[in-house]
Design a protein around this motif. Structure first.
Motif, PDB file in Angstrom:
ATOM      1  N   MET A   1       0.835  -1.209   0.000  1.00  0.00           N
ATOM      2  CA  MET A   1       0.000   0.000   0.000  1.00  0.00           C
ATOM      3  C   MET A   1       0.873   1.265   0.000  1.00  0.00           C
ATOM      4  SD  MET A   1      -3.056   1.142  -0.065  1.00  0.00           S
ATOM      5  CE  MET A   1      -4.001   2.620   0.289  1.00  0.00           C
ATOM      6  N   VAL A   2       1.901   1.263   0.865  1.00  0.00           N
ATOM      7  CA  VAL A   2       2.804   2.417   0.950  1.00  0.00           C
ATOM      8  C   VAL A   2       3.533   2.601  -0.383  1.00  0.00           C
ATOM      9  CG1 VAL A   2       4.822   3.367   2.109  1.00  0.00           C
ATOM     10  CG2 VAL A   2       3.074   2.178   3.435  1.00  0.00           C
ATOM     11  N   TYR A   3       3.950   1.456  -0.983  1.00  0.00           N
ATOM     12  CA  TYR A   3       4.660   1.504  -2.263  1.00  0.00           C
ATOM     13  C   TYR A   3       3.780   2.127  -3.347  1.00  0.00           C
ATOM     14  CZ  TYR A   3       7.164  -0.224  -6.370  1.00  0.00           C
ATOM     15  OH  TYR A   3       7.831  -0.311  -7.567  1.00  0.00           O
ATOM     16  N   ARG A   4       2.510   1.751  -3.379  1.00  0.00           N
ATOM     17  CA  ARG A   4       1.591   2.309  -4.386  1.00  0.00           C
ATOM     18  C   ARG A   4       1.361   3.802  -4.164  1.00  0.00           C
ATOM     19  NH1 ARG A   4      -3.214  -2.199  -5.338  1.00  0.00           N
ATOM     20  NH2 ARG A   4      -1.862  -3.832  -6.202  1.00  0.00           N
ATOM     21  N   MET A   6       3.477   5.848  -2.805  1.00  0.00           N
ATOM     22  CA  MET A   6       4.706   6.530  -3.224  1.00  0.00           C
ATOM     23  C   MET A   6       4.747   6.675  -4.743  1.00  0.00           C
ATOM     24  SD  MET A   6       7.576   4.853  -0.696  1.00  0.00           S
ATOM     25  CE  MET A   6       8.898   5.652  -1.599  1.00  0.00           C
ATOM     26  N   ASN A   7       4.356   5.614  -5.448  1.00  0.00           N
ATOM     27  CA  ASN A   7       4.306   5.685  -6.912  1.00  0.00           C
ATOM     28  C   ASN A   7       3.317   6.744  -7.371  1.00  0.00           C
ATOM     29  OD1 ASN A   7       6.221   3.756  -7.425  1.00  0.00           O
ATOM     30  ND2 ASN A   7       4.773   2.095  -7.740  1.00  0.00           N
ATOM     31  N   LEU A   8       2.149   6.771  -6.735  1.00  0.00           N
ATOM     32  CA  LEU A   8       1.120   7.737  -7.101  1.00  0.00           C
ATOM     33  C   LEU A   8       1.608   9.161  -6.861  1.00  0.00           C
ATOM     34  CD1 LEU A   8      -1.758   7.872  -8.200  1.00  0.00           C
ATOM     35  CD2 LEU A   8      -2.593   7.827  -5.843  1.00  0.00           C
ATOM     36  N   GLY A   9       2.260   9.380  -5.718  1.00  0.00           N
ATOM     37  CA  GLY A   9       2.796  10.702  -5.418  1.00  0.00           C
ATOM     38  C   GLY A   9       3.867  11.122  -6.413  1.00  0.00           C
ATOM     39  N   THR A  10       4.733  10.181  -6.797  1.00  0.00           N
ATOM     40  CA  THR A  10       5.775  10.463  -7.788  1.00  0.00           C
ATOM     41  C   THR A  10       5.166  10.843  -9.130  1.00  0.00           C
ATOM     42  OG1 THR A  10       7.305   8.923  -6.721  1.00  0.00           O
ATOM     43  CG2 THR A  10       7.766   9.512  -9.010  1.00  0.00           C
ATOM     44  N   ILE A  11       4.128  10.122  -9.539  1.00  0.00           N
ATOM     45  CA  ILE A  11       3.459  10.398 -10.816  1.00  0.00           C
ATOM     46  C   ILE A  11       2.833  11.787 -10.812  1.00  0.00           C
ATOM     47  CG2 ILE A  11       1.502   9.709 -12.274  1.00  0.00           C
ATOM     48  CD1 ILE A  11       2.143   6.792 -11.366  1.00  0.00           C
ATOM     49  N   ILE A  12       2.157  12.137  -9.734  1.00  0.00           N
ATOM     50  CA  ILE A  12       1.482  13.443  -9.656  1.00  0.00           C
ATOM     51  C   ILE A  12       2.500  14.583  -9.679  1.00  0.00           C
ATOM     52  CG2 ILE A  12       0.106  14.934  -8.148  1.00  0.00           C
ATOM     53  CD1 ILE A  12      -1.412  12.416  -7.252  1.00  0.00           C
TER      54      ILE A  12
END
Length: 273
Positions: A1-4, A6-12
């Motif tokens: 969940m944390v990994y996803r 982090m990915n979402l935050g990086t994308i935004i």
């Protein structure tokens, strides 16, 4: 969940940076980005409509292609990237930071390329030719930035005919810098061969197989000076997996000797994920 998350935050964040680079460096100088974004920029410069709107509209059929070939999660993240970029370009004012087209080309290309690289690393794309390039990259092990730069050549020619050829050259410079930064950040195409010499071969093998989808060859070895028996494990991984693999080896055997070399090519089955 944390990994996803982090990915979402990086994308935004990366998508916001792309919108910033477009409106602050490239568009004010009529320097284009590559692919669909470049075509959207041309339409935005020639019509009263915002470039971000065209980015969203032109990406719809390509996103459908990506859904069919690259999976639901990839397309979900890509939709977020396209939407954030589109919205940010309508919010961020189109005002050039520099009047120098060369500086604008280089710095705009650097920001866009680095942001795209992090988006790719997070399991998404910025839409457009990126989706097509990722489909091709799955078939053949080629640097993603090189593929994107090759496909974006059409935008350079359109820029030359619509505006002028000097601006087309600046566009080419921007696309080249973007491609180089993408390959610097996005390194999935780079393969590494690991030779692990250890007394705990079974433990390392078990832990690697539990965490990776990679084959491992186990050989018997002997220390030349001590004559002690050792296991030699040989495996090939992608550059992205190295940090995780090093952690697994350290936890399994802190005294293991590991030789890591970059691999030129791989023949036979190698999972390209």
């Amino acid at each position: 969940m944390v990994y996803r998350l982090m990915n979402l935050g990086t994308i935004i964040i990366s998508s916001l940076l792309i919108g910033f680079a477009f409106n602050m460096f490239l568009l004010p100088q009529k320097i284009l980005s590559g692919g669909v974004s470049g075509i959207a920029m041309i339409l935005g410069l020639l019509t009263p409509f915002n470039t971000g709107t065209f980015i969203l509209l032109l990406n719809i059929p390509i996103i459908i292609l990506g859904y069919l070939r690259l999976g639901k999660q990839f397309i979900f993240y890509t939709l977020i990237s396209v939407a954030v970029t589109s919205i940010s370009m309508q919010v961020i004012p189109e005002r050039g930071i520099s009047d120098d087209p060369i500086l604008s080309s280089v710095f705009g290309g650097v920001i866009v390329g680095a942001a795209m690289g992090f988006i790719f690393r997070s399991g998404a794309s910025t839409g457009g030719f990126d989706v097509i390039s990722m489909v091709l990259s799955q078939k053949r092990e080629m640097p993603l930035g090189l593929l994107i730069s090759f496909m974006n050549a059409i935008v350079v020619f359109i820029s030359g005919f619509v505006f002028d050829w000097e601006l087309a050259l600046y566009t080419m410079l921007s696309i080249f810098v973007t491609g180089k930064l993408v390959d610097t950040v996005h390194t999935r195409h780079i393969k590494l061969t690991l030779m692990i010499i250890t007394k705990r071969g079974n433990e390392i093998k078990k832990n690697l197989l539990a965490n990776l989808v990679r084959g491992i060859t186990v050989l018997d070895g002997e220390g030349a000076f001590t004559s002690e028996r050792r296991n030699v494990l040989i495996t090939v991984i992608s550059r992205y997996e190295l940090t995780n693999v090093k952690r697994i080896i350290r936890e399994s055997d802190p005294h293991a000797f590991v030789n890591i070399t970059q691999t030129t090519d791989v023949m036979g089955y190698f999972r390209k994920d």
